[in-house]
Scaffold this motif. Structure first.
Motif, PDB file in Angstrom:
ATOM      1  N   TRP A  57       0.841  -1.194  -0.056  1.00  0.00           N
ATOM      2  CA  TRP A  57      -0.107  -0.142  -0.029  1.00  0.00           C
ATOM      3  C   TRP A  57       0.992   1.343  -0.047  1.00  0.00           C
ATOM      4  O   TRP A  57       0.498   2.325  -0.536  1.00  0.00           O
ATOM      5  N   ILE A  67      -4.339   7.294  -2.780  1.00  0.00           N
ATOM      6  CA  ILE A  67      -4.886   6.567  -1.707  1.00  0.00           C
ATOM      7  C   ILE A  67      -5.663   5.602  -1.998  1.00  0.00           C
ATOM      8  O   ILE A  67      -6.897   5.876  -2.535  1.00  0.00           O
ATOM      9  N   PHE A  69      -8.043   2.142  -1.546  1.00  0.00           N
ATOM     10  CA  PHE A  69      -8.740   1.783  -0.305  1.00  0.00           C
ATOM     11  C   PHE A  69      -9.210   0.017  -0.979  1.00  0.00           C
ATOM     12  O   PHE A  69     -10.110  -0.489  -0.633  1.00  0.00           O
ATOM     13  N   HIS A 121     -10.338  11.129  -3.904  1.00  0.00           N
ATOM     14  CA  HIS A 121     -11.212  10.348  -3.514  1.00  0.00           C
ATOM     15  C   HIS A 121     -11.797   9.283  -4.621  1.00  0.00           C
ATOM     16  O   HIS A 121     -12.211   8.332  -4.397  1.00  0.00           O
ATOM     17  N   TYR A 122     -11.900   9.819  -5.909  1.00  0.00           N
ATOM     18  CA  TYR A 122     -12.513   8.925  -6.896  1.00  0.00           C
ATOM     19  C   TYR A 122     -11.790   8.043  -6.967  1.00  0.00           C
ATOM     20  O   TYR A 122     -12.112   6.596  -7.428  1.00  0.00           O
ATOM     21  N   ILE A 125     -12.229   5.135  -4.335  1.00  0.00           N
ATOM     22  CA  ILE A 125     -13.715   4.585  -4.560  1.00  0.00           C
ATOM     23  C   ILE A 125     -13.453   3.532  -5.470  1.00  0.00           C
ATOM     24  O   ILE A 125     -14.115   2.417  -5.425  1.00  0.00           O
ATOM     25  N   ILE A 251      -3.254   0.104   6.144  1.00  0.00           N
ATOM     26  CA  ILE A 251      -3.160   1.592   5.769  1.00  0.00           C
ATOM     27  C   ILE A 251      -2.912   2.033   7.236  1.00  0.00           C
ATOM     28  O   ILE A 251      -2.002   3.077   7.425  1.00  0.00           O
TER      29      ILE A 251
END
Lengths: 328, 261, 297
Positions: A57, A67, A69, A121-122, A125, A251
């Motif tokens: 990660w 970032i 997820f 963020h996109y 996601i 993370i």
């Protein structure tokens, strides 16, 4: 002629002594099997596994600043590689890890090319979507055992020790690879993208190429850990392979130990995963409460990680005023 | 060497540039001037490939810049500085410049070690060696401007676009900067300089292009350009030019009250 | 034709509740930039409060909706003011982990209080259907949809008409400017998070009509809420509604998908979430601001 000061050390790999300490601790971990305890082997193998996932990660999240997820996807794919090989009659750890490296690199490039165009963020996601999609897909593919899962043939007698050493080797490889990548031209490209993607581009760095590279190398790290885990666990099903915890813990470990450093993931895993194992041993039912509490406290009081404390000048007052920046 | 042909750049309904053409000869220094909002920075963005022009094209060494991906523009030999400086805040000054030396025009041939050797030469040259190990976020404004120039030079450009690198500097710092730019030019780098400081740009440029409201209104030698009525009008406004003209007529009509000493 | 109609109705029925799940998540995300991983836990708490009221007092789940809302509203306000506000300006990872840890704490506590046994709520209309034009409609789901839409409508009006609602929207556009005109940001953030938690609880209360209860029941809804609010566009009521309906309809039609490739049987019932995620990825890549397309974040 003004004396030229030595360049600041550690912007890329973290403090050198911390890395040396980490290497020393890794060497010490070689002696865990000498305890002749399956429990100890299992505990420390878990710690090493989380460290390897956290390194995976760290390359994309810590160094390149994207970032993710969904890195558990790579771990899950790695674990399933072992299952598929075992089903085909191949029970060899090197083959397992080798296949996991190849499959994950290919998968990461194929998925990374479209989704690494997304920012912030996109991107996060989309990666989460990939991990969740794989969970459901694995549940529906018969040759992977569907939702019932697949078993993997265990090797030899002293398998606990063998798997322990295998995980140790994977983690050491991740740690050393991170150190050398970070100091190489590649590492500077990653960090430049993290700091300012447009500016990096003007300096001749192709963001797509280096983002996909960071993502793919990280995928290989997570995949190798997954392959060893699958073989060691002897059984894999979608909730185990793509566990939410395995998405989030690495993370948290990277943050605690230091994002974008070569020893951060290892130190974070040692502390957090170690605490988790200890709590689990003593408070079987309550351990999730303690563990959740530890993460809450860590975010509230050490949002910049442990290395921030080590480098802190100005004591308590400075610490509190640094924390206050994040308040409303 | 660099050809700008009928370049137009539209943002929504507004033309920031319209039908601008000029050429830059190898090894020269071209000054690009104009009042605020005249399209200078837009022009820089078009030349460096940050914007694709709505009309016309920019050609460099036989290639259309618009066809080249942003990260390959510096590999063609074009480098630029930004008016709003963009350092990598968490990296040291040395690392900031080092990244350029690693990935610029000659970067592919350099190892990380070679890149840092080149970086150290450049830091010495622009006068940043004393702060090489500091994080870029610690720098003063003049040093940030120097860093911008060093990063651009680290790309080993054939042509360097400088966007207001002297803004905010005091008189002696401006002199140092001018000296630096002349040295860079003497080493064979073509320069395009955008600057507000008239005196500075007049002294360094061999040719000047003047933009106003997105159009080229004059081009030529520095002294010719400054005396052009169109340029004076653009800078000082039409009323000023009219008043000047009226003044001249009045002076011509009425004899001077007393002879000049 | 009958089948298409039935799938459409099923999609709308499940889409309405998904929109409500996504609504609170989307508000918190769009306004404070917090990826609230505790949203599913709040939903679960709302469901258990409803179950508790039903099993102790025989209260109908629909009547428990406002109670669950108020309780979680207060809880959410306390969490935001007491905990999250302390790190709300840290990089998004901090709040991401913080809310993950909170959900871990809440779910573990729920496991102690209500045990891991699966619970359910029985009402007079549980399992009852009616048929219109050949389409079967369960009463419970229709009731859920109506209440979910009503709540969405009320929220929309409140955000656009009330003083506090406007303050919230102003803060989402520009924190600094909002602060300058006298908006108390800490309070506004508290209210926003409280609303998010309350809406999750309301959705949880409604879900008891058609879903079994476990302490981890919120997790899949958290994920769906996440997807729905990105599909529609972050931070807007309209976006959550459109996203919820699209998600519901896509996954409803996906159940018809049924193929066998090289001996591998792929059925739509198992893969409906995968298909919805594929739609999400395509939407993200083609139109990152979501279907409604108002870039707020």
């Amino acid at each position: 002629m003004v004396a030229v000061p030595k360049p600041r050390r550690g912007a890329i790999t973290g403090k050198r002594w911390v890395f040396l300490v980490s290497l020393g601790l890794m060497a010490g971990l070689l002696f865990v099997p000498a305890g002749h305890s399956d429990y100890l082997n299992l505990t420390f193998r878990n710690i090493l596994m989380y460290a390897a996932m956290s390194y995976g990660w760290n390359l994309i999240g810590g160094y390149t600043g994207y970032i993710s997820f969904g890195n558990v996807a790579f771990f899950g794919i790695g674990a399933y590689c072992s299952a598929v090989l075992s089903k085909a009659g191949v029970d060899n750890l090197f083959a397992d890890v080798g296949l996991a490296l190849i499959v994950n690199a290919l998968f990461a490039v194929a998925v990374g090319l479209p989704i690494l165009r997304l920012r912030g963020h996109y991107f996060g996601i989309a990666t989460l979507g990939v991990a969740l999609g794989l969970t459901d897909l694995a549940s529906n593919l018969d040759f992977l055992g569907g939702s019932g899962g697949a078993s993997i043939k265990q090797i030899g007698e002293a398998h606990f020790t063998t798997y322990y050493y295998a995980m140790w080797a994977v983690t050491l490889a991740c740690m050393i690879a991170t150190f050398f990548i970070a100091r190489s031209k590649l590492g500077y490209a990653f960090v430049a993208i993290r700091e300012n993607e447009e500016a990096a581009q003007v300096l001749g760095i192709s963001p797509t190429r280096y983002k996909v590279t960071a993502w793919a190398i990280g995928a290989m790290m997570g995949g190798a850990a997954g392959a060893v885990f699958g073989a060691a666990n002897g059984f894999i099903d979608p909730p185990t392979a793509f566990a939410v915890d395995n998405n989030v813990f690495p993370i948290a470990m990277a943050i605690l130990g230091g994002m974008g450093t070569a020893s951060g993931p290892f130190i974070g895993a040692l502390l957090l995963s170690g605490a988790n194992e200890l709590l689990q041993q003593h408070f079987l039912k309550l351990h999730a409460l303690f563990f959740g509490g530890i993460i809450v406290l860590m975010i509230l009081f050490l949002p910049r990680g442990l290395m921030y404390l080590v480098g802190l000048r100005g004591g308590m007052r400075r610490w509190l005023s640094d924390l206050a920046v994040f308040r409303v | 060497m660099l050809r700008i042909e009928n370049v137009g750049m539209r943002f929504g309904g507004l033309w920031a540039l319209k039908d601008v053409s000029f050429e830059v000869e190898r090894g020269t220094i071209l000054g690009l001037i104009g009042p605020n909002g005249s399209g200078k920075t837009t022009m820089m963005n078009v030349i460096s490939g940050v914007y694709k022009p709505s009309e016309g094209e920019v050609q460099y060494a036989g290639r259309r810049i618009a066809d080249v991906p942003t990260h390959d523009v510096c590999h063609l030999g074009i480098a630029r500085t930004f008016q709003v400086v963009k350092p990598f805040a968490n990296l040291t000054v040395r690392e900031n410049v080092g990244v350029g030396a690693m990935y610029g025009r000659l970067g592919a041939k350099r190892s990380a070690r070679d890149a840092f050797a080149r970086t150290d030469e450049l830091l010495e040259f622009v006068g940043l060696a004393r702060v090489a190990g500091r994080p870029a976020s610690d720098l003063t404004i003049p040093d940030r401007k120097r860093l911008e120039v060093a990063k651009a030079l680290a790309l080993d450009p054939e042509i360097l676009l400088l966007d207001e690198v002297m803004a905010g500097l005091n008189a002696s710092e401006v002199d140092e900067a001018l000296h630096l730019l002349r040295t860079v030019n003497e080493r064979g780098v073509t320069l395009i300089v955008v600057e507000h400081l008239m005196k500075a740009i007049m002294s360094i440029s061999q040719r000047i292009v003047v933009l106003a409201e997105g159009k080229k209104i004059a081009e030529g030698l520095p002294q010719d350009v400054t005396s052009s009525p169109a340029v004076i009008e653009a800078y000082l406004g039409a009323r000023y030019v009219k008043r000047q003209a009226a003044e001249r007529e009045r002076k011509a009509a009425a004899p001077p009250a007393e002879p000049p000493a | 034709m009958q089948l298409v109609l039935q799938n459409l109705v099923n999609g709308i029925l499940s889409g309405g509740i998904l929109a409500l799940v996504a609504l609170g998540f989307s508000l918190v995300y769009g306004i404070m930039n917090i990826i609230n991983l505790a949203h599913g836990a709040f939903l679960m708490l709302g469901a258990y409060i409803t179950w508790q009221l039903w099993s102790t007092f025989g209260l109908d789940p629909i009547l428990a909706v406002p109670i669950a809302f108020v309780v979680l509203f207060a809880f959410g306000y306390g969490i935001q003011r007491g905990v999250i506000n302390r790190v709300v300006r840290a990089p998004v990872l901090a709040t991401f982990l913080l809310t993950f840890a909170l959900s871990l704490l809440i779910e573990t506590t729920a496991l102690f209080v209500w045990t891991g046994d699966t619970r359910g709520v029985q009402t007079a209309y549980t399992g009852a259907n009616f048929t219109l034009l050949g389409v079967t409609v369960p009463w419970a789901k229709l009731l859920t949809l109506v209440v979910a839409l009503a709540i969405t409508g009320i929220l929309y009006l409140w955000l656009h008409r009330s003083r506090l609602g406007r303050a919230i929207r102003a803060t989402s556009m520009d924190v600094g400017a909002a602060q300058m005109v006298g908006v108390r940001v800490a309070h506004v953030y508290g209210i926003t998070y409280a609303l998010g938690a309350g809406l999750a609880a309301a959705a949880g209360a409604l879900l008891t009509l058609s879903y079994p209860l476990t302490p981890t029941m919120g997790d899949p809804f958290l994920i769906k809420g996440f997807v729905v609010c990105v599909l529609g566009g972050l931070g807007s009521v309209e976006g959550a509604l459109v996203g919820g309906l699209v998600y519901g309809i896509v996954s409803s039609f996906a159940t018809q998908f049924d193929v066998t490739i090289a001996g591998q049987h792929l059925s739509g019932t198992g893969l409906q979430d995968v298909l919805a995620l594929v739609v999400l990825l395509v939407v993200l890549i083609v139109r990152p601001t979501g279907l409604v397309g108002r870039a707020t974040a």
